[in-house]
Design an enzyme around this catalytic site. Structure first.
Site, PDB file in Angstrom:
ATOM      1  N   HIS A   1     -17.856  29.256   3.923  1.00  0.00           N
ATOM      2  CA  HIS A   1     -17.900  28.056   4.776  1.00  0.00           C
ATOM      3  C   HIS A   1     -17.873  28.509   6.248  1.00  0.00           C
ATOM      4  O   HIS A   1     -16.898  28.281   6.976  1.00  0.00           O
ATOM      5  CB  HIS A   1     -16.702  27.163   4.458  1.00  0.00           C
ATOM      6  CG  HIS A   1     -16.813  25.757   4.973  1.00  0.00           C
ATOM      7  ND1 HIS A   1     -17.918  25.284   5.649  1.00  0.00           N
ATOM      8  CD2 HIS A   1     -15.931  24.707   4.920  1.00  0.00           C
ATOM      9  CE1 HIS A   1     -17.719  24.008   5.968  1.00  0.00           C
ATOM     10  NE2 HIS A   1     -16.527  23.639   5.545  1.00  0.00           N
TER      11      HIS A   1
ATOM     12  N   ASP B   1      -5.566  25.517   2.489  1.00  0.00           N
ATOM     13  CA  ASP B   1      -6.694  24.707   2.031  1.00  0.00           C
ATOM     14  C   ASP B   1      -6.295  24.171   0.652  1.00  0.00           C
ATOM     15  O   ASP B   1      -5.281  24.606   0.075  1.00  0.00           O
ATOM     16  CB  ASP B   1      -7.955  25.594   1.958  1.00  0.00           C
ATOM     17  CG  ASP B   1      -9.219  24.829   1.585  1.00  0.00           C
ATOM     18  OD1 ASP B   1      -9.201  23.574   1.574  1.00  0.00           O
ATOM     19  OD2 ASP B   1     -10.249  25.489   1.278  1.00  0.00           O
TER      20      ASP B   1
HETATM   21  N1   CP Z   1     -13.745  20.700   6.321  1.00  0.00           N
HETATM   22  C1   CP Z   1     -14.849  20.135   5.811  1.00  0.00           C
HETATM   23  O1   CP Z   1     -15.873  20.788   5.629  1.00  0.00           O
HETATM   24  O2   CP Z   1     -14.742  18.811   5.578  1.00  0.00           O
HETATM   25  P1   CP Z   1     -15.769  17.940   4.716  1.00  0.00           P
HETATM   26  O3   CP Z   1     -15.735  18.436   3.321  1.00  0.00           O
HETATM   27  O4   CP Z   1     -15.270  16.530   4.846  1.00  0.00           O
HETATM   28  O5   CP Z   1     -17.132  18.085   5.315  1.00  0.00           O
HETATM   29  N1  NVA Z   2     -12.333  24.946  -0.278  1.00  0.00           N
HETATM   30  C1  NVA Z   2     -12.688  23.560  -0.086  1.00  0.00           C
HETATM   31  C2  NVA Z   2     -13.111  23.317   1.325  1.00  0.00           C
HETATM   32  C3  NVA Z   2     -13.466  21.891   1.638  1.00  0.00           C
HETATM   33  C4  NVA Z   2     -13.924  21.724   3.056  1.00  0.00           C
HETATM   34  C5  NVA Z   2     -13.794  23.191  -1.058  1.00  0.00           C
HETATM   35  O1  NVA Z   2     -14.714  23.998  -1.244  1.00  0.00           O
HETATM   36  O2  NVA Z   2     -13.730  22.119  -1.654  1.00  0.00           O
END
Ligand code: CP
Ligand code: NVA
Length: 321
Positions: free
Chosen positions: A134, A226
Site C-alpha cells: 500500500h 492496522d
Molecule cells: N487507508 C485506506 O486506504 O483507507 P480506505 O481503505 O478507506 O481507502
Molecule cells: N491492511 C488493510 C489496509 C486497509 C487500508 C487492508 O488491506 O484491508
C-alpha cells in the site's frame, strides 16, 4: 522530446522501485501542494486528463482522495468497480484503457494484476493497495510523521500488529529513506520473507522484527497499527483476534514507547480490537493528519507521473515511443 522533467519512474507499484531522491521529491511536492491548497492557490497541471480508478475492494480514503485530487489538478476521475481478469484479461484491460485515459489507479486483491497492468499500459499505473503493498498510504504517513517529528532519520517506528500490506510498504520505505522500522507481531504473522530480506539487504540494521512487545515498542517515536484481518481475510477474523489480543495498542502499550510518541493508523480502525478509543482519540494520535495527507501525497504522485510535456506525452508514454 519536449525536454520535460522526467521523474525517473513511470508507475507507482512499490516504493522499492523508487530511489530515496524520488521519494523525497514526491514528499516535497506533497508539502507544496498542501501549502498551496491552504493559500487557495489553484493550478491545473493535469487539465483535461482522466484517471481510471479500479476498485476491487471497498474504500473511503483512497476513493475520495484520488477522485478529489484529480479534480483539483484539473482532471476527472472515472470509477470502475470490477474484478480484474474475470471478464477479460488484464493485458486487454490495459490496452483498452490506455486508448482513453491518461492514468490508471488500481486497488486489487492480486498484486500481480497491478504489475501486469503497468507492464501493458502505456499510461502510468498507481497501486492504491494490493494484498501485498500500500505505497500511497506510506507516502501520506511519512508526510504526516515529518510534520509532527521533523527529520525522519533518527526516528523509530514500531509497527504493532500484522506483517501485512501496510507494514510491507513501511519496510520498503525504510529500505530507501533513513528511518528505523520494527515489526512487533505474534508468531505466525511476520512480514513476508522477500520484503524482509530486501529491506535487510538495502538498509542493513534499519529494519527488524520481534515478538517481544516490550523490546519492540521501547524508545519508539511512533506506534503504528492496522486491522488484524485485512480485506479478503474476513474468514480468519476469529483466530486472528485471539492471536493478536496481547498486541492491542492501548494506554499500557503506548506507555512503553517514548513519552512524546505519536500514534498512527492507516484507517479504517476496528476500535476495541487493534486500538482502544483512549489511544486513537488521544492528543498523541495523528490518524486524521495521515488521512488528510492522502489527498496531498496522491496529488503529488499523479502530478509527477501524469504531467504532459509540449509533445502531449507523459514520461512513460514518451519512453515507450
Ligand atoms: N487507508 C485506506 O486506504 O483507507 P480506505 O481503505 O478507506 O481507502
Ligand atoms: N491492511 C488493510 C489496509 C486497509 C487500508 C487492508 O488491506 O484491508
Amino acid at each position: 522530446m519536449a525536454g520535460e522533467a522526467n521523474p525517473g519512474f513511470h508507475d507507482l507499484i512499490s516504493l522499492a522501485d523508487l530511489t530515496a531522491g524520488q521519494i523525497n521529491d514526491v514528499l516535497a511536492l506533497a508539502d507544496r501542494l498542501k501549502q498551496e491548497r491552504r493559500e487557495g492557490i489553484q493550478a491545473h497541471p493535469l487539465e483535461g486528463q482522466t484517471l481510471a480508478m479500479i476498485f476491487e475492494k471497498p474504500s473511503l480514503r483512497t476513493r475520495v482522495t484520488f477522485e478529489t485530487g484529480i479534480f483539483q489538478l484539473g482532471g476527472y476521475g472515472l470509477l470502475l468497480e470490477t474484478r480484474l481478469g474475470q471478464r477479460e484479461s488484464v493485458p486487454d484491460v490495459a490496452r483498452n484503457l490506455e486508448r482513453w485515459v491518461d492514468g490508471i489507479m488500481a486497488r486489487t486483491f492480486s498484486h500481480e494484476a497491478v504489475v501486469e497492468l503497468a507492464a501493458y499500459a502505456s499510461v502510468p499505473v498507481i497501486n492504491a493497495l494490493t494484498d501485498k503493498l500500500h505505497p500511497c498510504q506510506i507516502l501520506a504517513d511519512a508526510q504526516a510523521l515529518r510534520e509532527h517529528k521533523g527529520d525522519l532519520s533518527n526516528l523509530k517506528l514500531a509497527f504493532v500488529g500484522d506483517g501485512n500490506n501496510v507494514c510491507a510498504s513501511w519496510f520498503n520505505f525504510a529500505a530507501r529513506v533513513p528511518l528505523h522500522v520494527t515489526l512487533v507481531c505474534p508468531d505466525g504473522y511476520e512480514l513476508d520473507p522477500e520484503t524482509l530480506a530486501f529491506a535487510e539487504r538495502e538498509a542493513p540494521g534499519r529494519t527488524s522484527m520481534t515478538h517481544d512487545i516490550d523490546a519492540g515498542v521501547a524508545d519508539a517515536d511512533a506506534v503504528y497499527t492496522d486491522v488484524w484481518a485485512s480485506m479478503g481475510q474476513e474468514a480468519e477474523r476469529k483466530e486472528r483476534a485471539a492471536a493478536f489480543a496481547p498486541y492491542q495498542v492501548n494506554a499500557k502499550l503506548m506507555g512503553l514507547a517514548k513519552k512524546d510518541a505519536v500514534f498512527m493508523h492507516c484507517l479504517p480502525a476496528k476500535r476495541g480490537l487493534e486500538v482502544t478509543d483512549d489511544v486513537i482519540d488521544s492528543p498523541q494520535s495523528i490518524v486524521f493528519d495521515q488521512a488528510e495527507n492522502r489527498l496531498h501525497a496522491q496529488k503529488a504522485v499523479m502530478q509527477t507521473l501524469m504531467a504532459k510535456g509540449e509533445d502531449g506525452l507523459c514520461a512513460k508514454q514518451r519512453a515507450r515511443q
